[in-house]
Design a protein around this motif. Structure first.
Motif, PDB file in Angstrom:
ATOM      1  N   VAL A 266       0.867  -1.185   0.000  1.00  0.00           N
ATOM      2  CA  VAL A 266       0.000   0.000   0.000  1.00  0.00           C
ATOM      3  C   VAL A 266       0.900   1.230   0.000  1.00  0.00           C
ATOM      4  N   LEU A 267       0.294   2.396  -0.193  1.00  0.00           N
ATOM      5  CA  LEU A 267       1.081   3.619  -0.354  1.00  0.00           C
ATOM      6  C   LEU A 267       1.879   3.972   0.897  1.00  0.00           C
ATOM      7  N   ILE A 290       6.073  11.378  -2.172  1.00  0.00           N
ATOM      8  CA  ILE A 290       5.002  10.387  -2.003  1.00  0.00           C
ATOM      9  C   ILE A 290       4.027  10.832  -0.931  1.00  0.00           C
ATOM     10  N   ALA A 291       4.553  11.310   0.198  1.00  0.00           N
ATOM     11  CA  ALA A 291       3.696  11.754   1.294  1.00  0.00           C
ATOM     12  C   ALA A 291       2.835  12.941   0.879  1.00  0.00           C
ATOM     13  N   PHE A 297      -4.243  13.854  -2.341  1.00  0.00           N
ATOM     14  CA  PHE A 297      -5.333  13.013  -2.844  1.00  0.00           C
ATOM     15  C   PHE A 297      -6.378  12.773  -1.764  1.00  0.00           C
ATOM     16  N   ILE A 298      -5.931  12.425  -0.549  1.00  0.00           N
ATOM     17  CA  ILE A 298      -6.876  12.177   0.554  1.00  0.00           C
ATOM     18  C   ILE A 298      -7.674  13.434   0.859  1.00  0.00           C
ATOM     19  N   PHE A 299      -6.996  14.563   0.951  1.00  0.00           N
ATOM     20  CA  PHE A 299      -7.668  15.819   1.283  1.00  0.00           C
ATOM     21  C   PHE A 299      -8.679  16.201   0.201  1.00  0.00           C
ATOM     22  N   GLY A 300      -8.296  16.083  -1.065  1.00  0.00           N
ATOM     23  CA  GLY A 300      -9.191  16.454  -2.152  1.00  0.00           C
ATOM     24  C   GLY A 300     -10.439  15.594  -2.200  1.00  0.00           C
ATOM     25  N   VAL A 301     -10.274  14.281  -2.099  1.00  0.00           N
ATOM     26  CA  VAL A 301     -11.426  13.386  -2.159  1.00  0.00           C
ATOM     27  C   VAL A 301     -12.300  13.547  -0.917  1.00  0.00           C
ATOM     28  N   ALA A 302     -11.685  13.745   0.264  1.00  0.00           N
ATOM     29  CA  ALA A 302     -12.462  13.942   1.482  1.00  0.00           C
ATOM     30  C   ALA A 302     -13.308  15.211   1.398  1.00  0.00           C
ATOM     31  N   VAL A 303     -12.740  16.282   0.848  1.00  0.00           N
ATOM     32  CA  VAL A 303     -13.513  17.520   0.677  1.00  0.00           C
ATOM     33  C   VAL A 303     -14.660  17.291  -0.299  1.00  0.00           C
TER      34      VAL A 303
END
Length: 317
Positions: A266-267, A290-291, A297-303
Motif C-alpha cells: 500500500v502507499l 510520495i507523502a 489526494f486524501i484531502f481532495g477526495v475527502a472535501v
C-alpha cells in the motif's frame, strides 16, 4: 410629553458575555490547536518543502522543482510500485465499505430492534476497534499460519482440506486477507454510528408507514435508509481516509515489502520503504513527494465527499 432615555446596559452586558464566552472557548481549543500545529501541520509543510529539493543522505541539496514528483511516475521501481500500491488502497476502501454498509448496517439495525443484550453485543463488536491494528494484524498472521494456525486446522477437521492453504503466502489471497481483517477490526465503529443514527429517527415515521401498509423492507428502504444518509456519508469519509492511510495491518501481515511479491503493498508501506529502507541517496526527497501526493489526494477526495454529503443532507430537509 417628555421621553426618558434608557441606557442600553443589557445589550452591553450581552456583548461582554459573548466576548467572554468566545475567549473561554479559545482557551479550551488552544491546546488542541497547538497539538495539531506541532504534530500535523508542521510535518505536512516540512514534507512539502523537502519534496522540492534534492538530498544526499540527510544533507539538503539544490532546489529541483518537481523532479522528485516526475521520478515517481517515470523511473523504476516507483512507476510500477505506485499504481500497484494505489490499487490495493482502493481495494481496502471498497472492501471496507461493502462490509460496513451491509454487515455493519445490518448488525446495527438488528441491535436497534432487540432490547435484551443490546449493550453486550455492541461492546463485543467494538472491542476489536479498540485494540491496536498492529496487534490485530500479528494475531491474524498467527491464526492463518499454514503450520499451526487454527483456521487451516478447523478446515481440515471438517473435511475441507482443499480450502486449507497458505493464505498470506499466496498472492491471489493475501490482499483479500488484508481487506477482510481490516474490515473486521473496524466494523464496530459503523455499528455504533449507525445505531446512534437509528436511535435518532422518530418512531412515528415508521409507525405511519406501517399503518399505510408498507412492509418492513419498504419502510427500511423508503423511510429509514434516506434518513441514514448523513451517517452513511460520515462513515464513507472516515473509511476512505483510514483505507488510504492504512499501514499497521498491511505491515503486520505482509511486512514492509508488501509480501508476497508486493501483493499486500500500500502507499504508506511504499513511503516507509522509500524513506527508511531503500538506501537511495535522494530518499528524503522522493519519500516526501510520495507523502505530499498522498495527502493531496486524501484531502481532495475527502472535501469532495463532504460537499456531496452536505448537499444530500440539504435535499432531505
Amino acid at each position: 410629553m417628555s421621553v426618558i432615555a434608557v441606557p442600553k446596559v443589557r445589550s452591553k452586558r450581552v456583548t461582554t458575555g459573548v466576548t467572554l464566552s468566545r475567549r473561554t472557548g479559545m482557551v479550551f481549543v488552544l491546546p488542541a490547536l497547538i497539538l495539531f500545529a506541532v504534530f500535523i501541520a508542521y510535518p505536512l509543510f516540512t514534507a512539502l518543502s523537502y519534496s522540492f529539493f534534492a538530498w544526499t543522505g540527510i544533507v539538503r541539496g539544490d532546489f529541483v522543482w518537481f523532479d522528485n514528483y516526475v521520478t515517481l511516475f517515470t523511473k523504476l521501481p516507483y512507476s510500477t510500485d505506485i499504481p500497484n500500491a494505489f490499487l490495493h488502497n482502493i481495494l481496502l476502501f471498497v472492501g471496507a465499505m461493502v462490509f460496513q454498509n451491509t454487515i455493519g448496517l445490518g448488525l446495527a439495525t438488528l441491535l436497534h430492534r432487540i432490547g435484551r443484550f443490546k449493550q453486550f453485543f455492541q461492546t463485543m463488536y467494538t472491542l476489536p476497534y479498540l485494540v491496536s491494528p498492529l496487534v490485530i494484524g500479528y494475531l491474524w498472521s498467527l491464526m492463518l499460519s499454514p503450520l499451526f494456525g487454527p483456521v487451516n486446522a478447523v478446515l481440515r477437521a471438517v473435511g475441507l482440506d482443499e480450502l486449507a492453504q497458505p493464505w498470506l503466502g499466496n498472492p491471489q489471497t493475501a490482499i483479500w486477507v488484508v481487506v477482510i481483517v481490516t474490515a473486521w477490526q473496524w466494523i464496530g465503529f459503523p455499528v455504533l454510528l449507525y445505531g446512534a443514527a437509528l436511535g435518532g429517527i422518530p418512531a412515528e415515521l415508521d409507525e405511519a408507514a406501517s399503518l399505510d401498509g408498507a412492509s418492513a423492507w419498504q419502510r427500511f428502504r423508503s423511510v429509514t435508509l434516506p434518513l441514514m444518509v448523513p451517517a452513511i456519508g460520515t462513515v464513507s469519509v472516515l473509511t476512505f481516509i483510514g483505507a488510504m492511510e492504512a499501514f499497521p495491518i498491511p505491515y503486520a501481515l505482509g511486512g514492509s515489502q508488501g509480501n508476497p511479491a508486493g501483493a499486500t503493498d500500500v502507499l504508506s508501506l511504499l513511503f516507509y520503504r522509500t524513506a527508511f529502507e531503500s538506501g537511495a541517496s535522494n530518499a528524503i526527497g522522493t519519500s516526501s513527494a510520495i507523502a505530499t501526493l498522498l495527502f493531496a489526494f486524501i484531502f481532495g477526495v475527502a472535501v469532495l465527499f463532504t460537499v456531496m454529503l452536505r448537499r444530500a443532507e440539504r435535499n432531505l430537509t
